[in-house]
Design an enzyme around this catalytic site. Structure first.
Site, PDB file in Angstrom:
ATOM      1  N   CYS A  14       0.866  -1.182   0.000  1.00  0.00           N
ATOM      2  CA  CYS A  14       0.000   0.000   0.000  1.00  0.00           C
ATOM      3  C   CYS A  14       0.901   1.230   0.000  1.00  0.00           C
ATOM      4  CB  CYS A  14      -0.982  -0.024   1.172  1.00  0.00           C
ATOM      5  SG  CYS A  14      -0.221   0.015   2.809  1.00  0.00           S
ATOM      6  N   ASN A  17       2.250   1.472   4.384  1.00  0.00           N
ATOM      7  CA  ASN A  17       2.534   0.213   5.091  1.00  0.00           C
ATOM      8  C   ASN A  17       2.218   0.306   6.589  1.00  0.00           C
ATOM      9  OD1 ASN A  17       5.391  -1.997   5.677  1.00  0.00           O
ATOM     10  ND2 ASN A  17       3.287  -2.556   5.246  1.00  0.00           N
ATOM     11  N   CYS A  19      -1.467   0.821   7.362  1.00  0.00           N
ATOM     12  CA  CYS A  19      -2.919   0.558   7.471  1.00  0.00           C
ATOM     13  C   CYS A  19      -3.318  -0.683   6.664  1.00  0.00           C
ATOM     14  CB  CYS A  19      -3.736   1.767   7.006  1.00  0.00           C
ATOM     15  SG  CYS A  19      -3.426   3.273   7.967  1.00  0.00           S
ATOM     16  N   ARG A  20      -3.506  -0.535   5.367  1.00  0.00           N
ATOM     17  CA  ARG A  20      -4.098  -1.610   4.573  1.00  0.00           C
ATOM     18  C   ARG A  20      -3.207  -2.831   4.400  1.00  0.00           C
ATOM     19  NH1 ARG A  20      -5.196   2.177  -0.350  1.00  0.00           N
ATOM     20  NH2 ARG A  20      -3.296   3.047   0.600  1.00  0.00           N
ATOM     21  N   SER A  21      -1.955  -2.636   4.001  1.00  0.00           N
ATOM     22  CA  SER A  21      -1.132  -3.840   3.754  1.00  0.00           C
ATOM     23  C   SER A  21      -0.786  -4.595   5.039  1.00  0.00           C
ATOM     24  CB  SER A  21       0.117  -3.516   2.916  1.00  0.00           C
ATOM     25  OG  SER A  21       0.961  -2.589   3.540  1.00  0.00           O
ATOM     26  N   ASP A 129      -8.373   3.705   1.156  1.00  0.00           N
ATOM     27  CA  ASP A 129      -7.406   4.119   2.167  1.00  0.00           C
ATOM     28  C   ASP A 129      -8.145   4.658   3.396  1.00  0.00           C
ATOM     29  OD1 ASP A 129      -5.391   5.179   3.665  1.00  0.00           O
ATOM     30  OD2 ASP A 129      -4.527   6.385   2.045  1.00  0.00           O
TER      31      ASP A 129
END
Ligand code: 4NP
Length: 160
Positions: A14, A17, A19-21, A129
């Site tokens: 993401c 690195n 939050c999402r990944s 995001d």
């Protein structure tokens, strides 16, 4: 989905690195452990702002709410070497995918695509995001991370 018969390593990417990944990494690590699979799982960001930082506290919380501890993860920036060290590199959104395109060579080992390309009915989609959002946005990101992780382990189980 992939040219590899058996996927041995997956890198989620993401922007930050944090939050999402890391959510996707945590979700997949949990399913891999639950199912006794053998898979290398990692995550990285295209940006360098958060190198060395733990995941965002809101990401740690939503993962913990679902029984997954991601507090020990630390952010790193995606590197050209990753293109040869992973079978599959999964971008969390289309902007991340564009940024990865600048790092990849024609003969790289990794196949690179959107993470949601693996999920039936969601190909071409982006994981939103949640960084500037609230707990609801993090819950949506966790949910997306889990359907992505399930699609990957289903794929691996189907290969074996
Ligand atoms: P991520 O979210 O890409 O899911 O980790 C973000 C984290 C940090 C920033 C943007 C997005 N930031 O601008 O610092």
């Amino acid at each position: 989905m992939t040219r590899y018969l058996t996927i041995q390593s997956v890198l989620f990417v993401c922007l930050g690195n944090i939050c999402r990944s890391p959510l996707a990494e945590g979700a997949l690590r949990t399913l891999v452990a639950d199912r006794g699979l053998d898979l290398l799982v990692d995550s990285a960001g295209t940006g360098d702002w958060h190198i060395g930082s733990p995941p965002d506290a809101r990401a740690i919380q939503i993962a913990a709410d679902h029984g997954t501890d991601i507090s020990g993860l630390r952010a790193r920036q995606v590197a050209p070497a990753d293109m040869d060290q992973f079978d599959l590199i999964l971008a969390m959104d289309s902007s991340n995918l564009d940024d990865l395109g600048a790092l990849v060579r024609e003969d790289a080992r990794a196949e690179i695509c959107l993470a949601l390309d693996l999920v039936p009915g969601r190909a071409g989609g982006s994981v939103a995001d949640p960084y500037y959002g609230d707990a609801v946005d993090f819950a949506i990101a966790w949910s997306d991370a889990m359907v992505i992780a399930e699609a990957i382990v289903d794929r691996i189980a189907g290969d074996s």
